[in-house]
Design a protein around this motif. Structure first.
Motif, short mmCIF file in Angstrom:
data_model
loop_
_atom_site.label_atom_id
_atom_site.label_comp_id
_atom_site.label_asym_id
_atom_site.label_seq_id
_atom_site.Cartn_x
_atom_site.Cartn_y
_atom_site.Cartn_z
N TYR A 57 0.83 -1.21 0.00
CA TYR A 57 0.00 0.00 0.00
C TYR A 57 0.86 1.26 0.00
O TYR A 57 0.65 2.16 -0.81
CB TYR A 57 -0.94 -0.01 1.21
N ASP A 58 1.83 1.30 0.91
CA ASP A 58 2.71 2.47 0.99
C ASP A 58 3.47 2.69 -0.32
O ASP A 58 3.62 3.83 -0.77
CB ASP A 58 3.70 2.33 2.15
N PHE A 60 2.50 1.76 -3.32
CA PHE A 60 1.54 2.23 -4.32
C PHE A 60 1.29 3.72 -4.17
O PHE A 60 1.33 4.47 -5.15
CB PHE A 60 0.23 1.45 -4.19
N VAL A 61 1.05 4.16 -2.95
CA VAL A 61 0.79 5.58 -2.69
C VAL A 61 2.00 6.43 -3.06
O VAL A 61 1.87 7.51 -3.64
CB VAL A 61 0.38 5.80 -1.22
N ALA A 62 3.19 5.93 -2.75
CA ALA A 62 4.42 6.67 -3.04
C ALA A 62 4.88 6.52 -4.50
O ALA A 62 5.88 7.11 -4.89
CB ALA A 62 5.53 6.22 -2.10
N LYS A 63 4.15 5.70 -5.26
CA LYS A 63 4.50 5.43 -6.66
C LYS A 63 5.93 4.92 -6.80
O LYS A 63 6.71 5.39 -7.62
CB LYS A 63 4.27 6.67 -7.52
#
Length: 69
Positions: A57-58, A60-63
């Motif tokens: 998740y982290d 993904f959010v941080a790309k």
């Protein structure tokens, strides 16, 4: 070459989730649809508490690509 790249991608992934998925597929193959769906829902809920889920998740959010241990 393609198979090796795929194997390396799997090896770098969330090994705990891969293990649980393999076990679930083997178990659920012998269940009726309703029981398999319920088992899958419980497994997914438990995996969401694992550190690998948080890392995915982290990332993904941080790309960025995830870094599994």
């Amino acid at each position: 070459t393609t198979a090796r790249v795929f194997a390396e991608t799997l090896a770098a992934g969330p090994s705990f989730a891969h293990q649980i998925t393999k076990e679930a597929l083997n178990r659920e193959a012998h269940m009726d649809l309703g029981a398999a769906l319920e088992a899958e829902a419980q497994i997914q809920a438990s995996l969401m508490t694992h550190a690998d889920f948080r890392e995915a998740y982290d990332a993904f959010v941080a790309k960025r690509p995830p870094r599994f241990r």
